[in-house]
Design a protein around this motif. Structure first.
Motif, mmCIF file in Angstrom:
data_model
loop_
_atom_site.group_PDB
_atom_site.id
_atom_site.type_symbol
_atom_site.label_atom_id
_atom_site.label_comp_id
_atom_site.label_asym_id
_atom_site.label_seq_id
_atom_site.Cartn_x
_atom_site.Cartn_y
_atom_site.Cartn_z
ATOM 1 N N UNK A 107 0.818 -1.413 0.092
ATOM 2 C CA UNK A 107 0.052 0.104 0.019
ATOM 3 C C UNK A 107 0.811 1.229 0.003
ATOM 4 N N UNK A 108 0.441 2.219 -1.052
ATOM 5 C CA UNK A 108 1.338 3.321 -1.005
ATOM 6 C C UNK A 108 2.638 3.480 -1.874
ATOM 7 N N UNK A 109 2.431 2.162 -2.889
ATOM 8 C CA UNK A 109 3.306 2.191 -3.788
ATOM 9 C C UNK A 109 3.479 3.047 -5.091
ATOM 10 N N UNK A 110 2.300 3.618 -5.286
ATOM 11 C CA UNK A 110 2.201 4.572 -6.259
ATOM 12 C C UNK A 110 2.478 6.149 -5.905
ATOM 13 N N UNK A 111 2.235 6.210 -4.496
ATOM 14 C CA UNK A 111 2.567 7.290 -3.617
ATOM 15 C C UNK A 111 4.285 7.611 -3.788
ATOM 16 N N UNK A 112 4.649 6.487 -3.418
ATOM 17 C CA UNK A 112 6.374 6.566 -3.522
ATOM 18 C C UNK A 112 6.903 6.730 -4.816
ATOM 19 N N UNK A 113 6.252 6.255 -5.795
ATOM 20 C CA UNK A 113 6.570 6.405 -7.197
ATOM 21 C C UNK A 113 6.645 7.949 -7.592
ATOM 22 N N UNK A 114 5.311 8.542 -6.953
ATOM 23 C CA UNK A 114 5.105 10.036 -7.515
ATOM 24 C C UNK A 114 5.978 10.867 -6.569
ATOM 25 N N UNK A 115 6.546 10.430 -5.445
ATOM 26 C CA UNK A 115 7.410 11.247 -4.848
ATOM 27 C C UNK A 115 9.024 11.243 -5.606
ATOM 28 N N UNK A 116 9.305 10.115 -5.807
ATOM 29 C CA UNK A 116 10.542 9.818 -6.704
ATOM 30 C C UNK A 116 10.490 10.947 -7.572
ATOM 31 N N UNK A 117 9.482 10.924 -8.406
ATOM 32 C CA UNK A 117 9.357 11.864 -9.576
ATOM 33 C C UNK A 117 9.241 13.134 -9.232
ATOM 34 N N UNK A 118 8.862 13.666 -8.099
ATOM 35 C CA UNK A 118 8.407 14.969 -7.756
ATOM 36 C C UNK A 118 9.847 15.881 -8.179
ATOM 37 N N UNK A 119 11.108 15.721 -7.839
ATOM 38 C CA UNK A 119 11.987 16.646 -8.207
ATOM 39 C C UNK A 119 12.038 16.975 -9.933
ATOM 40 N N UNK A 120 11.515 16.181 -10.592
ATOM 41 C CA UNK A 120 11.350 16.266 -12.077
ATOM 42 C C UNK A 120 10.162 17.433 -12.378
ATOM 43 N N UNK A 121 9.447 17.557 -11.346
ATOM 44 C CA UNK A 121 8.168 18.473 -11.751
ATOM 45 C C UNK A 121 8.508 19.781 -11.170
ATOM 46 N N UNK A 122 9.382 19.839 -10.145
ATOM 47 C CA UNK A 122 9.655 21.314 -9.267
ATOM 48 C C UNK A 122 10.843 22.018 -9.690
ATOM 49 N N UNK A 123 10.729 23.157 -10.090
ATOM 50 C CA UNK A 123 11.796 24.020 -10.495
ATOM 51 C C UNK A 123 12.859 23.916 -9.404
ATOM 52 N N UNK A 124 13.911 23.823 -9.832
ATOM 53 C CA UNK A 124 15.311 23.759 -8.743
ATOM 54 C C UNK A 124 15.241 24.991 -7.923
ATOM 55 N N UNK A 125 15.032 26.083 -8.313
ATOM 56 C CA UNK A 125 14.736 27.420 -7.641
ATOM 57 C C UNK A 125 13.672 27.380 -6.608
ATOM 58 N N UNK A 126 12.567 26.857 -6.881
ATOM 59 C CA UNK A 126 11.478 26.624 -5.967
ATOM 60 C C UNK A 126 11.893 25.713 -5.074
ATOM 61 N N UNK A 127 12.669 24.471 -5.316
ATOM 62 C CA UNK A 127 13.324 23.505 -4.094
ATOM 63 C C UNK A 127 13.862 24.206 -3.381
ATOM 64 N N UNK A 128 14.765 25.374 -3.827
ATOM 65 C CA UNK A 128 15.814 25.906 -2.870
ATOM 66 C C UNK A 128 15.077 26.886 -1.912
ATOM 67 N N UNK A 129 13.871 27.445 -2.597
ATOM 68 C CA UNK A 129 13.105 28.434 -1.588
ATOM 69 C C UNK A 129 12.431 27.483 -0.487
ATOM 70 N N UNK A 130 11.984 26.266 -0.855
ATOM 71 C CA UNK A 130 11.352 25.460 0.114
ATOM 72 C C UNK A 130 12.289 25.361 1.480
ATOM 73 N N UNK A 131 13.628 25.208 1.118
ATOM 74 C CA UNK A 131 14.745 25.009 2.356
ATOM 75 C C UNK A 131 14.698 26.462 2.968
ATOM 76 N N UNK A 132 14.719 27.711 2.423
ATOM 77 C CA UNK A 132 14.625 28.829 2.760
ATOM 78 C C UNK A 132 13.460 29.004 3.924
ATOM 79 N N UNK A 133 12.301 28.338 3.353
ATOM 80 C CA UNK A 133 11.086 28.457 4.176
ATOM 81 C C UNK A 133 11.155 27.608 5.367
ATOM 82 N N UNK A 134 11.833 26.570 5.384
ATOM 83 C CA UNK A 134 12.093 25.819 6.401
ATOM 84 C C UNK A 134 13.069 25.988 7.428
ATOM 85 N N UNK A 135 14.130 26.452 6.894
ATOM 86 C CA UNK A 135 15.349 26.783 7.770
ATOM 87 C C UNK A 135 15.797 28.176 7.783
#
Length: 301
Positions: A107-135
């Motif tokens: 259970x959750x196999x498709x969710x894991x696949x989607x999470x693995x592909x997530x960085x392909x869908x998110x701009x690298x700049x946005x991913x950097x801003x996520x860490x700014x929001x967190x830390x």
């Protein structure tokens, strides 16, 4: 003998199919080849040649001055350090995730696949801003980290986290289809013979995936060393401390120090060429392994 005859029949059939598929007039084939070569030369070889030409514009002395100064050496060391941390982590995670997805249903196999592909869908700049929001100082965990005197942003940990995020899919995504195509027959046979899980992985699974694993590691390493967007957001551009090689190139270019900028850029270009060569070798070995496996299956049938 039967296997040899069958293999010869399949080879003849494949050859005939290729002849049928490439039966266009000579001028059509010549035009397509000319367009492909022109595009390759204009958009790939020419920029690559310009990089090396500009890097050595002031001779070896100018080139050495660009890559052997303290800031450039610091950028090179940081780039290698980040890759040395991110790539082994992805090697372990990629193998574990691919094994779980390809060999088991849960259970959750498709969710894991989607999470693995997530960085392909998110701009690298946005991913950097996520860490700014967190830390960041005003982020979710910023005050807690400040009280504990732990620095994530504008330091090596933030650069490593951003690099890990953008390189997340490469190893797993290379292994998942390979392991799914191989199936579970050999592992199940090893279980019947009484082999332990570690023995099955070491003597059965790993030899079957070694070239695909190396292919994924090569791509992951190349992306880790060449990442710019996410690292640019979280690094702070502190000269001699948090600049990786791509960031060092940007700083030198913005300062109109073109010779030094192209000198450092030539190291990244050289890395790309080496990566391409290794990648081509691994692709050849993968193709050879696939042909060998197909020949064995035909002979058994």
């Amino acid at each position: 003998m039967a296997a040899t005859i069958a293999h010869g029949w399949f080879s003849a059939t494949d050859t005939n199919r290729r002849k049928i598929a490439t039966s266009e007039p000579f001028w059509v084939r010549a035009l397509l080849i000319a367009l492909a070569v022109s595009f390759f030369g204009l958009f790939l070889l020419l920029p690559l040649g310009v990089v090396f030409a500009e890097a050595f514009k002031k001779g070896w002395a100018g080139y050495a001055a660009g890559v052997l100064n303290d800031d450039a050496l610091s950028a090179i060391k940081l780039t290698l350090l980040v890759a040395a941390i991110a790539v082994p982590l992805h090697l372990v995670f990629g193998v574990a995730a691919a094994w779980a997805i390809a060999k088991f249903d849960f259970r959750g196999k498709q969710l894991l696949l989607s999470l693995i592909d997530l960085p392909f869908s998110v701009s690298p700049v946005v991913s950097g801003l996520i860490y700014v929001l967190l830390f960041g100082t005003q982020g979710w965990f910023g005050p807690l980290l400040a009280d504990s005197n732990i620095k994530i942003l504008f330091a090596v940990p933030g650069i490593v986290l951003a690099t890990i995020f953008v390189t997340f899919p490469f190893v797993a995504r290379e292994l998942i289809p390979l392991m799914q195509a191989q199936g579970c027959d050999e592992e199940e046979a090893a279980v019947v013979l009484g082999a332990s899980g570690w023995t099955i992985f070491r003597q059965v699974t790993l030899p079957n995936i070694k070239w695909g694993l190396l292919y994924g590691v090569i791509l992951c390493n190349a992306r880790a060393m060449g990442e710019f967007g996410a690292v640019s957001v979280v690094s702070g551009h502190i000269r001699g401390r948090t600049n990786t090689m791509p960031l060092q190139v940007e700083i030198l270019y913005n300062e109109y120090n073109f010779a030094a900028a192209f000198a450092v850029a030539s190291l990244l270009a050289l890395l790309a060429l080496v990566t391409l060569g290794i990648k081509r070798f691994v692709e050849w070995r993968l193709a050879a392994s696939g042909k060998q496996q197909a020949f064995i299956e035909r002979g058994q049938s």
